[in-house]
Design an enzyme around this catalytic site. Structure first.
Site, PDB file in Angstrom:
ATOM      1  N   LYS A  98    -103.166 116.243  45.466  1.00 41.57           N
ATOM      2  CA  LYS A  98    -103.757 116.822  44.248  1.00 41.57           C
ATOM      3  C   LYS A  98    -105.258 116.578  44.188  1.00 41.57           C
ATOM      4  CE  LYS A  98    -103.624 114.382  40.267  1.00 41.57           C
ATOM      5  NZ  LYS A  98    -104.866 114.163  39.524  1.00 41.57           N
ATOM      6  N   ASN A  99    -105.663 115.335  44.442  1.00 42.71           N
ATOM      7  CA  ASN A  99    -107.080 115.006  44.237  1.00 42.71           C
ATOM      8  C   ASN A  99    -107.981 115.520  45.360  1.00 42.71           C
ATOM      9  OD1 ASN A  99    -106.392 113.906  41.835  1.00 42.71           O
ATOM     10  ND2 ASN A  99    -106.490 111.772  42.501  1.00 42.71           N
ATOM     11  N   CYS A 148    -110.286 109.752  28.054  1.00 44.93           N
ATOM     12  CA  CYS A 148    -108.871 110.057  28.200  1.00 44.93           C
ATOM     13  C   CYS A 148    -108.121 108.747  28.101  1.00 44.93           C
ATOM     14  CB  CYS A 148    -108.591 110.786  29.509  1.00 44.93           C
ATOM     15  SG  CYS A 148    -108.765 109.742  30.938  1.00 44.93           S
ATOM     16  N   ARG A 205    -114.275 107.478  30.971  1.00 45.63           N
ATOM     17  CA  ARG A 205    -114.517 108.491  32.004  1.00 45.63           C
ATOM     18  C   ARG A 205    -115.805 109.293  31.789  1.00 45.63           C
ATOM     19  NH1 ARG A 205    -109.026 110.673  34.452  1.00 45.63           N
ATOM     20  NH2 ARG A 205    -110.371 110.677  36.274  1.00 45.63           N
ATOM     21  N   ASP A 212    -104.677 104.373  41.360  1.00 45.51           N
ATOM     22  CA  ASP A 212    -103.600 105.343  41.112  1.00 45.51           C
ATOM     23  C   ASP A 212    -102.223 104.841  41.557  1.00 45.51           C
ATOM     24  OD1 ASP A 212    -105.496 107.035  40.067  1.00 45.51           O
ATOM     25  OD2 ASP A 212    -105.657 108.305  41.847  1.00 45.51           O
ATOM     26  N   ARG A 268     -98.237 117.411  36.329  1.00 47.46           N
ATOM     27  CA  ARG A 268     -99.645 117.604  36.697  1.00 47.46           C
ATOM     28  C   ARG A 268     -99.879 117.163  38.145  1.00 47.46           C
ATOM     29  NH1 ARG A 268    -103.115 113.941  34.017  1.00 47.46           N
ATOM     30  NH2 ARG A 268    -104.392 114.808  35.645  1.00 47.46           N
TER      31      ARG A 268
END
Ligand code: EPU
Length: 420
Positions: free
Chosen positions: A22-23, A115, A120, A306, A398
């Site tokens: 994803k990233n 968030c 962030r 993560d 997500r």
């Protein structure tokens, strides 16, 4: 809204294929805005964040299609105003700023707010754009970056918690079409930055040093279309490895990149988990009794933030005390209070969580708060006795492709139900 209903206590067994990262894919999709020619991206995971990014590109004038893991995109004429409501919804969309600035010499995005995992800020991204000659202004919640001329410069991207991943991506993308040479110091070294640099180089950019703290970008006049395969998701791989260890099962990860997983595999081995490597296949199982380990999250190649929440679940199942320190984001312990509902004994002391592990977990209804916290709750539910309902599954969708399907194929008793 969907939730996941898990009947825990079943060891996971079998093989799971790791999806594209994803990233890595989000900035690569954004980078396609740098050219008017078509781009083709393979191994694209089917995630809601990818869908969102596709919609953002469409709102900026791109024609897109997504089929069987292949994303095709062409932005012949780029609009300077996208759908800002869409852009505002996804924090990762900040990485459209670099490409817009590079191609159009101006970019406007809504200022991403804080968030759930912390404030962030994007000050380092903006500092990089300013160094290249952009004037930055903030009006009515929007950040505008404008440059009559983008010129290569020396940019230092070190911040409070080390470098910035998307900030490095943004500056690299803008610098690719600037005049002259940009040297990024204290660049993020994450594999996702390397994947983006490889894609940009395939488009005709001249970038060297990605993966090290010094990246040199020699600007070119235009970029052309390109085809690229996204790297496998190291965070998804780590998540399935931890699910295997937590349930005392044996799972083979197919298509992972062990060279992107050194810090995680090292800690797993210290914790009494066996990781056998056969090419790119990694087989994960327990190796006798679990042992407590201390962990500090750090920029790559340190232990990834993560994976912090998922690792915490394994430590709750491990007799003894483990100390887990979060150094990247200031409030990334939202999973702690939810894990307590399953019986975990964890105390937070400043940036550290003190995990007193070894008590069996028992199922309960829990609430997902962010992507990785949700993954941790799923692992905890799989390891717990009884039923666990993980609510607000949209967080998981997500970032994890077909998570319930993949887990079911490993023998988990998990189903997606309407939230009650
Ligand atoms: N920071 C600043 N100023 C900036 C930018 C960042 O002070 O201008 C700070 C942040 O507050 C944080 C640290 O620097 O303390 C690192 O943040 P970074 O910018 O590297 O994070 P990011 O690029 O916004 C990406 C991933 C995150 C992952 C982090 C760290 C994407 C879309 N997101 O975010 O992924 O946690 O790098 O590795 O690539 C996730 O996938 O669950 C996720 C949150």
């Amino acid at each position: 809204m969907d939730s996941l209903l898990i009947k825990g206590g079943v060891p996971l067994h079998g093989e799971v294929t790791i999806s594209g990262a994803k990233n890595a894919v989000l900035p690569i999709m954004a980078a396609t805005l740098l050219t008017a020619e078509p781009c083709v991206i393979h191994r694209v995971p089917d995630l809601s964040d990818v869908k969102f990014m596709g919609e953002i590109l469409t709102s900026l004038g791109a024609t897109v299609s997504f089929n069987g893991g292949t994303f095709k995109v062409q932005t012949r004429k780029i609009k300077d105003v996208g759908d800002y409501d869409l852009i505002r919804k996804m924090r990762g969309s900040v990485c459209i700023m670099g490409p817009l600035l590079g191609r159009l010499r101006h970019a406007t995005v809504s200022l991403p707010g804080g968030c759930i995992i912390g404030a962030r800020p994007i000050n380092l991204h903006l500092k990089g754009f300013e160094a290249l000659g952009a004037k930055i202004s903030v009006e009515s919640g929007y950040v505008h970056a404008r440059a009559r001329k983008l010129a290569g410069a020396d940019v230092f991207l070190g911040g409070r918690a080390g470098s910035t991943v998307l900030g490095t991506a943004n500056v690299m993308m803008a610098a690719a079409l600037a005049d002259g040479v940009t040297r990024i110091e204290s660049a993020a070294c994450e594999p996702e930055v390397v994947d983006l640099a490889n894609f940009l180089n395939t488009m005709g950019a001249r970038i060297i040093g990605a993966g090290s703290p010094t990246i040199t970008v020699t600007g070119v006049k235009t970029l052309h279309g390109a085809e690229h395969e996204v790297i496998p998701d190291r965070i998804e791989a780590a998540t399935y490895a931890l699910a295997a260890a937590a349930t005392d099962g044996e799972v083979t990860l197919l298509g992972a990149r062990p060279d992107h997983l050194h810090a995680v595999l090292d800690k797993l081995r210290d914790a009494g988990v066996k990781v056998a490597r056969n090419g790119t296949a990694l087989t994960v199982s327990r190796n006798g009794r679990l042992k407590p380990v201390d962990i500090t999250t750090l920029p790559y190649s340190g232990f990834p933030t993560d994976v912090q929440a998922q690792m915490m679940v394994l430590m709750t199942l491990t007799p003894g005390i483990s100390i887990i320190t979060e150094r990247i984001f200031e409030s990334r312990f939202m999973h702690v209070s939810e894990l307590a509902r399953l019986g975990a004994d964890i105390e937070i002391e400043g940036p550290s969580a003190i995990v007193k592990g070894g008590k069996p977990l028992s199922g309960a209804p829990v609430m997902a708060s962010d992507l990785r916290a949700s993954a941790a709750l799923v692992i905890a539910g799989l390891a717990a006795r009884g039923s666990t309902q993980v609510n607000r599954v949209y967080h998981l969708d997500r970032g994890y492709e077909d998570i319930d399907g993949k887990l079911r194929r490993l023998g988990a008793r998990i189903e997606r139900v309407e939230e009650t």
